[in-house]
Design an enzyme around this catalytic site. Structure first.
Site, mmCIF file in Angstrom:
data_model
loop_
_atom_site.group_PDB
_atom_site.id
_atom_site.type_symbol
_atom_site.label_atom_id
_atom_site.label_comp_id
_atom_site.label_asym_id
_atom_site.label_seq_id
_atom_site.Cartn_x
_atom_site.Cartn_y
_atom_site.Cartn_z
ATOM 1 N N VAL A 36 -39.232 34.203 72.960
ATOM 2 C CA VAL A 36 -38.997 34.134 71.656
ATOM 3 C C VAL A 36 -40.261 34.759 70.817
ATOM 4 O O VAL A 36 -41.194 34.371 70.905
ATOM 5 C CB VAL A 36 -38.604 32.739 71.173
ATOM 6 C CG1 VAL A 36 -38.119 32.847 69.594
ATOM 7 C CG2 VAL A 36 -37.913 31.894 71.982
ATOM 8 N N GLY A 79 -36.499 31.416 76.760
ATOM 9 C CA GLY A 79 -37.351 32.537 77.481
ATOM 10 C C GLY A 79 -38.385 32.884 76.117
ATOM 11 O O GLY A 79 -38.539 32.216 75.353
ATOM 12 N N GLY A 101 -42.477 29.505 63.701
ATOM 13 C CA GLY A 101 -41.384 29.740 64.821
ATOM 14 C C GLY A 101 -40.097 29.244 64.900
ATOM 15 O O GLY A 101 -39.191 29.043 64.168
ATOM 16 N N TYR A 138 -49.326 25.618 81.635
ATOM 17 C CA TYR A 138 -48.377 25.614 80.622
ATOM 18 C C TYR A 138 -46.925 25.277 81.190
ATOM 19 O O TYR A 138 -46.207 24.646 80.836
ATOM 20 C CB TYR A 138 -48.417 26.954 79.912
ATOM 21 C CG TYR A 138 -47.167 27.051 79.023
ATOM 22 C CD1 TYR A 138 -47.048 26.436 77.689
ATOM 23 C CD2 TYR A 138 -46.047 27.769 79.145
ATOM 24 C CE1 TYR A 138 -45.899 26.236 76.899
ATOM 25 C CE2 TYR A 138 -44.873 27.884 78.313
ATOM 26 C CZ TYR A 138 -45.041 27.245 77.065
ATOM 27 O OH TYR A 138 -43.991 27.318 76.235
ATOM 28 N N SER A 168 -38.737 25.023 78.240
ATOM 29 C CA SER A 168 -39.059 26.513 78.348
ATOM 30 C C SER A 168 -38.607 26.959 79.738
ATOM 31 O O SER A 168 -38.318 26.237 80.755
ATOM 32 C CB SER A 168 -40.388 26.702 78.574
ATOM 33 O OG SER A 168 -40.674 28.076 78.494
HETATM 34 P P1 NDP Z 1 -45.405 28.717 67.045
HETATM 35 O O1 NDP Z 1 -46.837 28.738 67.390
HETATM 36 O O2 NDP Z 1 -44.773 29.486 66.094
HETATM 37 O O3 NDP Z 1 -45.205 27.029 66.576
HETATM 38 C C1 NDP Z 1 -45.770 26.122 66.949
HETATM 39 C C2 NDP Z 1 -45.603 24.777 66.068
HETATM 40 O O4 NDP Z 1 -46.110 23.794 66.699
HETATM 41 C C3 NDP Z 1 -46.163 25.178 64.520
HETATM 42 O O5 NDP Z 1 -45.406 24.648 63.807
HETATM 43 C C4 NDP Z 1 -47.418 24.133 65.068
HETATM 44 O O6 NDP Z 1 -47.799 23.726 63.683
HETATM 45 C C5 NDP Z 1 -46.922 22.905 66.028
HETATM 46 N N1 NDP Z 1 -48.045 22.357 66.600
HETATM 47 C C6 NDP Z 1 -48.601 22.862 67.544
HETATM 48 N N2 NDP Z 1 -49.853 21.822 67.960
HETATM 49 C C7 NDP Z 1 -49.396 20.744 67.118
HETATM 50 C C8 NDP Z 1 -50.128 19.494 67.114
HETATM 51 N N3 NDP Z 1 -50.997 19.177 67.927
HETATM 52 N N4 NDP Z 1 -49.312 18.760 66.340
HETATM 53 C C9 NDP Z 1 -48.451 19.071 65.584
HETATM 54 N N5 NDP Z 1 -47.976 19.887 65.425
HETATM 55 C C10 NDP Z 1 -48.127 21.143 66.301
HETATM 56 O O7 NDP Z 1 -44.615 28.772 68.519
HETATM 57 P P2 NDP Z 1 -43.141 28.465 68.826
HETATM 58 O O8 NDP Z 1 -42.309 28.372 67.745
HETATM 59 O O9 NDP Z 1 -42.671 29.619 69.743
HETATM 60 O O10 NDP Z 1 -43.047 27.241 69.735
HETATM 61 C C11 NDP Z 1 -42.428 26.139 69.410
HETATM 62 C C12 NDP Z 1 -41.999 25.353 70.762
HETATM 63 O O11 NDP Z 1 -41.384 26.162 71.412
HETATM 64 C C13 NDP Z 1 -43.246 25.000 71.817
HETATM 65 O O12 NDP Z 1 -43.103 23.585 72.347
HETATM 66 C C14 NDP Z 1 -43.383 26.198 72.689
HETATM 67 O O13 NDP Z 1 -43.905 25.772 74.069
HETATM 68 C C15 NDP Z 1 -41.893 26.476 73.100
HETATM 69 N N6 NDP Z 1 -41.438 27.615 73.514
HETATM 70 C C16 NDP Z 1 -41.871 28.868 73.031
HETATM 71 C C17 NDP Z 1 -41.281 30.123 73.450
HETATM 72 C C18 NDP Z 1 -41.673 31.383 72.869
HETATM 73 O O14 NDP Z 1 -41.447 32.276 73.639
HETATM 74 N N7 NDP Z 1 -42.122 31.537 71.788
HETATM 75 C C19 NDP Z 1 -40.320 29.880 74.735
HETATM 76 C C20 NDP Z 1 -40.089 28.854 75.167
HETATM 77 C C21 NDP Z 1 -40.698 27.488 74.553
HETATM 78 P P3 NDP Z 1 -49.247 23.450 63.273
HETATM 79 O O15 NDP Z 1 -50.266 24.485 63.583
HETATM 80 O O16 NDP Z 1 -49.129 23.418 61.481
HETATM 81 O O17 NDP Z 1 -49.694 22.123 63.555
HETATM 82 C C1 8X3 Z 2 -42.567 30.275 76.404
HETATM 83 C C2 8X3 Z 2 -41.689 31.465 77.347
HETATM 84 O O1 8X3 Z 2 -42.030 32.975 79.249
HETATM 85 O O2 8X3 Z 2 -43.787 32.909 77.539
HETATM 86 O O3 8X3 Z 2 -42.367 28.981 76.918
HETATM 87 O O4 8X3 Z 2 -43.797 30.960 79.161
HETATM 88 S S1 8X3 Z 2 -43.012 32.185 78.285
#
Ligand code: NDP
Ligand code: 8X3
Length: 244
Positions: A178, A176, A8, A145, A132
């Protein structure tokens, strides 16, 4: 240094910063994915160090980062995080709550606590936290969350205040919707339910958020991008989403 770089937003940031000439330290729990990404980034000319640890594990995090042996980190992207479940607060799962709080809040704090002293010493550096829109207001089923991302906002603001006397910059990027593995994780592997989250709207991509992070890191040194809310065009807030 990017935490959560195996998927991501973190993975997209790794590609963007490597393309922009940075060397990288990429971290997450899945070693194989880190190694695959390392090979890809190395082909782009980046020197890449992989660190496999769980940000919830204080001792493992300390040990992994101690292994960097004083390597100067210019930019830290605190991205590792997750949502679990969408139950009503009074029906939520205790383990899901603990995992979200331990990862999104305590894990981010741990990495920050271990990396920022080096930046202060060098009077140089940039911390980019991935918050977020969920931190701006609660939405149905998202209370815990959302609370973790509200905490990221407060922790980011506090760090910026504590670093004001230094040249270290602090940014909170608040995306938002993603489309990443986020919803698959949230729904414990239910891919159909995850797909529905992005139906009828063109969501953001990890690359869109990486562009914002790269812009913040590339701004002139006297410019501190403190906070950025990034939404898909048809999303207006955490709970107002127009779908065709
Ligand atoms: P993904 O699930 O695609 O990626 C999450 C990443 O976090 C993975 O690389 C995972 O790697 C790592 N991770 C999770 N838990 C742990 C842990 N305990 N220790 C180390 N690494 C960890 O999600 P996103 O890319 O969407 O999320 C990334 C960030 O963006 C998060 O903080 C999320 O809350 C935030 N976000 C996401 C949004 C969305 O709509 N997607 C919107 C707003 C914010 P691995 O499993 O290999 O450890
Ligand atoms: C991730 C975006 O709107 O799913 O932080 O919470 S939302």
């Amino acid at each position: 240094m990017i935490t959560g770089a195996t998927s991501g937003i973190g993975e997209a940031c790794a590609r963007k910063f490597a393309a922009g000439g940075y060397d990288l330290i990429i971290t997450a729990r899945r070693q194989e994915r880190l190694e695959a990404l390392k090979r890809e980034l190395a082909e782009m000319g980046a020197a890449v160090t992989t660190l496999c640890f769980d940000v919830r594990d204080l001792e493992a995090t300390k040990a992994a980062l101690a292994g960097l042996d004083g390597l100067a980190i210019d930019v830290l992207i605190n991205n590792a995080g997750l949502a679990l479940g969408l139950e009503k607060e009074y029906e939520g799962d205790f383990d899901d709550w603990n995992t979200m709080i331990d990862t999104n809040v305590k894990g981010l704090l741990t990495v920050t606590r271990l990396i920022v002293p080096g930046m202060v010493k060098r009077n140089s550096g940039h911390v980019i936290n991935i918050g977020s829109v969920a931190g701006d207001a609660a939405y149905a089923g998202g209370a815990v969350y959302c609370a973790t991302k509200a905490a990221v906002k407060t922790i980011t603001d506090g760090l910026r205040i504590d670093l004001a006397e230094t040249a270290v910059r602090v940014t909170n990027i608040k995306p938002g919707l993603v489309e990443t593995n986020f919803s698959v994780v949230r729904f414990h592997g239910d891919e159909q339910r995850a797909e529905n989250v992005y139906k009828g709207i063109e969501p953001l991509t990890g690359a869109d958020i990486a562009d914002v992070a790269f812009y913040a890191a590339s701004a002139p040194k006297h410019v501190q991008i403190a906070e950025v809310l990034v939404l898909a065009t048809h999303q207006a807030s955490g709970s107002v989403i127009h779908r065709d």
